[in-house]
Design a protein around this motif. Sequence first.
Motif, PDB file in Angstrom:
ATOM      1  N   TYR A  25      57.743 -30.082   4.130  1.00  0.00           N
ATOM      2  CA  TYR A  25      57.290 -30.768   2.921  1.00  0.00           C
ATOM      3  C   TYR A  25      56.473 -29.838   2.032  1.00  0.00           C
ATOM      4  CZ  TYR A  25      54.974 -34.139  -0.090  1.00  0.00           C
ATOM      5  OH  TYR A  25      54.503 -34.817  -1.193  1.00  0.00           O
ATOM      6  N   THR A  26      55.496 -29.140   2.619  1.00  0.00           N
ATOM      7  CA  THR A  26      54.637 -28.276   1.803  1.00  0.00           C
ATOM      8  C   THR A  26      55.388 -27.055   1.281  1.00  0.00           C
ATOM      9  OG1 THR A  26      53.744 -27.132   3.759  1.00  0.00           O
ATOM     10  CG2 THR A  26      52.500 -29.038   2.910  1.00  0.00           C
ATOM     11  N   THR A  27      56.319 -26.539   2.060  1.00  0.00           N
ATOM     12  CA  THR A  27      57.110 -25.393   1.609  1.00  0.00           C
ATOM     13  C   THR A  27      58.011 -25.781   0.440  1.00  0.00           C
ATOM     14  OG1 THR A  27      57.081 -24.452   3.834  1.00  0.00           O
ATOM     15  CG2 THR A  27      58.757 -23.619   2.332  1.00  0.00           C
ATOM     16  N   LEU A  28      58.632 -26.945   0.528  1.00  0.00           N
ATOM     17  CA  LEU A  28      59.441 -27.427  -0.589  1.00  0.00           C
ATOM     18  C   LEU A  28      58.567 -27.685  -1.821  1.00  0.00           C
ATOM     19  CD1 LEU A  28      61.865 -29.828   1.291  1.00  0.00           C
ATOM     20  CD2 LEU A  28      62.436 -27.628   0.225  1.00  0.00           C
ATOM     21  N   GLY A  29      57.357 -28.154  -1.601  1.00  0.00           N
ATOM     22  CA  GLY A  29      56.424 -28.345  -2.711  1.00  0.00           C
ATOM     23  C   GLY A  29      56.070 -27.029  -3.376  1.00  0.00           C
ATOM     24  N   LEU A  30      55.846 -25.994  -2.580  1.00  0.00           N
ATOM     25  CA  LEU A  30      55.572 -24.653  -3.136  1.00  0.00           C
ATOM     26  C   LEU A  30      56.724 -24.192  -4.021  1.00  0.00           C
ATOM     27  CD1 LEU A  30      54.110 -22.401  -0.282  1.00  0.00           C
ATOM     28  CD2 LEU A  30      53.154 -22.735  -2.572  1.00  0.00           C
ATOM     29  N   ALA A  31      57.928 -24.321  -3.496  1.00  0.00           N
ATOM     30  CA  ALA A  31      59.101 -23.884  -4.246  1.00  0.00           C
ATOM     31  C   ALA A  31      59.250 -24.698  -5.529  1.00  0.00           C
ATOM     32  CB  ALA A  31      60.354 -24.004  -3.382  1.00  0.00           C
ATOM     33  N   GLY A  32      59.016 -26.003  -5.443  1.00  0.00           N
ATOM     34  CA  GLY A  32      59.138 -26.860  -6.613  1.00  0.00           C
ATOM     35  C   GLY A  32      58.139 -26.507  -7.693  1.00  0.00           C
ATOM     36  N   GLU A  33      56.892 -26.283  -7.297  1.00  0.00           N
ATOM     37  CA  GLU A  33      55.862 -25.932  -8.285  1.00  0.00           C
ATOM     38  C   GLU A  33      56.129 -24.570  -8.897  1.00  0.00           C
ATOM     39  OE1 GLU A  33      53.841 -28.030  -9.549  1.00  0.00           O
ATOM     40  OE2 GLU A  33      54.166 -29.592  -8.050  1.00  0.00           O
ATOM     41  N   ALA A  34      56.584 -23.609  -8.097  1.00  0.00           N
ATOM     42  CA  ALA A  34      56.930 -22.291  -8.642  1.00  0.00           C
ATOM     43  C   ALA A  34      58.047 -22.437  -9.666  1.00  0.00           C
ATOM     44  CB  ALA A  34      57.334 -21.341  -7.519  1.00  0.00           C
ATOM     45  N   GLY A  35      58.999 -23.308  -9.377  1.00  0.00           N
ATOM     46  CA  GLY A  35      60.078 -23.561 -10.325  1.00  0.00           C
ATOM     47  C   GLY A  35      59.576 -24.192 -11.617  1.00  0.00           C
ATOM     48  N   GLU A  36      58.620 -25.109 -11.508  1.00  0.00           N
ATOM     49  CA  GLU A  36      58.061 -25.731 -12.709  1.00  0.00           C
ATOM     50  C   GLU A  36      57.326 -24.703 -13.563  1.00  0.00           C
ATOM     51  OE1 GLU A  36      56.065 -29.539 -12.437  1.00  0.00           O
ATOM     52  OE2 GLU A  36      57.064 -29.923 -10.522  1.00  0.00           O
ATOM     53  N   ILE A  37      56.609 -23.789 -12.924  1.00  0.00           N
ATOM     54  CA  ILE A  37      55.917 -22.725 -13.655  1.00  0.00           C
ATOM     55  C   ILE A  37      56.935 -21.841 -14.369  1.00  0.00           C
ATOM     56  CG2 ILE A  37      54.510 -20.631 -13.392  1.00  0.00           C
ATOM     57  CD1 ILE A  37      53.148 -22.195 -10.985  1.00  0.00           C
ATOM     58  N   ALA A  38      57.963 -21.443 -13.644  1.00  0.00           N
ATOM     59  CA  ALA A  38      58.996 -20.591 -14.235  1.00  0.00           C
ATOM     60  C   ALA A  38      59.668 -21.291 -15.403  1.00  0.00           C
ATOM     61  CB  ALA A  38      60.021 -20.205 -13.172  1.00  0.00           C
ATOM     62  N   ASN A  39      59.916 -22.572 -15.277  1.00  0.00           N
ATOM     63  CA  ASN A  39      60.566 -23.319 -16.351  1.00  0.00           C
ATOM     64  C   ASN A  39      59.682 -23.395 -17.591  1.00  0.00           C
ATOM     65  OD1 ASN A  39      62.975 -24.673 -17.097  1.00  0.00           O
ATOM     66  ND2 ASN A  39      61.851 -26.610 -17.014  1.00  0.00           N
ATOM     67  N   LYS A  40      58.391 -23.586 -17.404  1.00  0.00           N
ATOM     68  CA  LYS A  40      57.480 -23.626 -18.548  1.00  0.00           C
ATOM     69  C   LYS A  40      57.452 -22.271 -19.261  1.00  0.00           C
ATOM     70  CE  LYS A  40      54.554 -27.481 -17.301  1.00  0.00           C
ATOM     71  NZ  LYS A  40      55.139 -28.364 -18.324  1.00  0.00           N
ATOM     72  N   VAL A  41      57.442 -21.191 -18.494  1.00  0.00           N
ATOM     73  CA  VAL A  41      57.451 -19.858 -19.095  1.00  0.00           C
ATOM     74  C   VAL A  41      58.774 -19.622 -19.829  1.00  0.00           C
ATOM     75  CG1 VAL A  41      57.411 -17.379 -18.592  1.00  0.00           C
ATOM     76  CG2 VAL A  41      55.769 -18.908 -17.477  1.00  0.00           C
ATOM     77  N   LYS A  42      59.873 -20.041 -19.230  1.00  0.00           N
ATOM     78  CA  LYS A  42      61.187 -19.927 -19.889  1.00  0.00           C
ATOM     79  C   LYS A  42      61.169 -20.623 -21.241  1.00  0.00           C
ATOM     80  CE  LYS A  42      64.179 -22.916 -19.348  1.00  0.00           C
ATOM     81  NZ  LYS A  42      65.053 -23.962 -18.866  1.00  0.00           N
ATOM     82  N   LYS A  43      60.558 -21.815 -21.290  1.00  0.00           N
ATOM     83  CA  LYS A  43      60.524 -22.562 -22.543  1.00  0.00           C
ATOM     84  C   LYS A  43      59.603 -21.919 -23.572  1.00  0.00           C
ATOM     85  CE  LYS A  43      62.081 -26.875 -20.581  1.00  0.00           C
ATOM     86  NZ  LYS A  43      61.756 -28.256 -20.238  1.00  0.00           N
ATOM     87  N   ILE A  45      59.454 -18.736 -23.938  1.00  0.00           N
ATOM     88  CA  ILE A  45      60.348 -17.713 -24.494  1.00  0.00           C
ATOM     89  C   ILE A  45      61.360 -18.352 -25.434  1.00  0.00           C
ATOM     90  CG2 ILE A  45      62.169 -16.049 -23.905  1.00  0.00           C
ATOM     91  CD1 ILE A  45      60.594 -15.634 -21.219  1.00  0.00           C
ATOM     92  N   ARG A  46      61.981 -19.440 -24.984  1.00  0.00           N
ATOM     93  CA  ARG A  46      63.058 -20.061 -25.751  1.00  0.00           C
ATOM     94  C   ARG A  46      62.568 -20.840 -26.973  1.00  0.00           C
ATOM     95  NH1 ARG A  46      65.858 -24.880 -22.887  1.00  0.00           N
ATOM     96  NH2 ARG A  46      64.054 -25.898 -23.822  1.00  0.00           N
ATOM     97  N   ASN A  49      58.937 -18.873 -29.384  1.00  0.00           N
ATOM     98  CA  ASN A  49      58.981 -17.497 -29.875  1.00  0.00           C
ATOM     99  C   ASN A  49      58.057 -16.583 -29.062  1.00  0.00           C
ATOM    100  OD1 ASN A  49      60.089 -15.583 -31.590  1.00  0.00           O
ATOM    101  ND2 ASN A  49      58.385 -15.739 -33.033  1.00  0.00           N
ATOM    102  N   MET A  50      57.997 -16.834 -27.769  1.00  0.00           N
ATOM    103  CA  MET A  50      57.197 -16.057 -26.810  1.00  0.00           C
ATOM    104  C   MET A  50      55.696 -16.103 -27.092  1.00  0.00           C
ATOM    105  SD  MET A  50      59.622 -12.848 -25.775  1.00  0.00           S
ATOM    106  CE  MET A  50      59.969 -12.231 -27.398  1.00  0.00           C
ATOM    107  N   GLU A  51      55.246 -17.158 -27.751  1.00  0.00           N
ATOM    108  CA  GLU A  51      53.814 -17.313 -28.026  1.00  0.00           C
ATOM    109  C   GLU A  51      53.207 -18.257 -26.995  1.00  0.00           C
ATOM    110  OE1 GLU A  51      50.688 -19.071 -31.319  1.00  0.00           O
ATOM    111  OE2 GLU A  51      52.789 -18.840 -31.875  1.00  0.00           O
ATOM    112  N   LEU A  52      52.216 -17.762 -26.287  1.00  0.00           N
ATOM    113  CA  LEU A  52      51.506 -18.582 -25.306  1.00  0.00           C
ATOM    114  C   LEU A  52      50.388 -19.320 -26.023  1.00  0.00           C
ATOM    115  CD1 LEU A  52      51.004 -19.506 -22.423  1.00  0.00           C
ATOM    116  CD2 LEU A  52      49.643 -17.437 -22.066  1.00  0.00           C
ATOM    117  N   THR A  53      50.671 -20.566 -26.379  1.00  0.00           N
ATOM    118  CA  THR A  53      49.679 -21.375 -27.080  1.00  0.00           C
ATOM    119  C   THR A  53      48.648 -21.910 -26.082  1.00  0.00           C
ATOM    120  OG1 THR A  53      50.934 -23.412 -26.775  1.00  0.00           O
ATOM    121  CG2 THR A  53      51.420 -22.095 -28.763  1.00  0.00           C
ATOM    122  N   GLU A  54      47.567 -22.420 -26.609  1.00  0.00           N
ATOM    123  CA  GLU A  54      46.549 -23.006 -25.738  1.00  0.00           C
ATOM    124  C   GLU A  54      47.107 -24.219 -24.999  1.00  0.00           C
ATOM    125  OE1 GLU A  54      43.273 -23.291 -23.516  1.00  0.00           O
ATOM    126  OE2 GLU A  54      43.822 -21.626 -24.815  1.00  0.00           O
TER     127      GLU A  54
END
Length: 109
Positions: A25-43, A45-46, A49-54
């Motif tokens: 359960y906790t390992t799947l949670g780690l993977a899921g949260e890492a994916g959510e972080i990656a998805n937010k960073v992808k967005k 970029i997309r 315009n690669m601006e990290l707003t507050e």
Amino acid sequence: MNAYAEQTRKTALYPGRGETIGLLYTTLGLAGEAGEIANKVKKIIRDDNMELTEKKRQELKGELGDLFWYLARTCEEVGLNPSEVMQMNLDKLFDRKERGVIQGSGDDR
């Protein structure tokens, strides 16, 4: 980190705590949260315009907090002290740096 990990016990309500299913359960949670972080960073970029707003920074902060929770719980599920895990990682990285092999790939550098 150890104090944080101890506090996560108070909110650790998931199936199989202390058993193999708890680790799963906790390992799947780690993977899921890492994916959510990656998805937010992808967005960022997309869509931004690669601006990290507050606003985006705060969203990432929330997801990183969730990632820390799952990391702390995973350490407990396998009986590891989070601070020792972090120190071991730093020791490994500084050893690689001293030997000039911090870049590259493979665990056995």
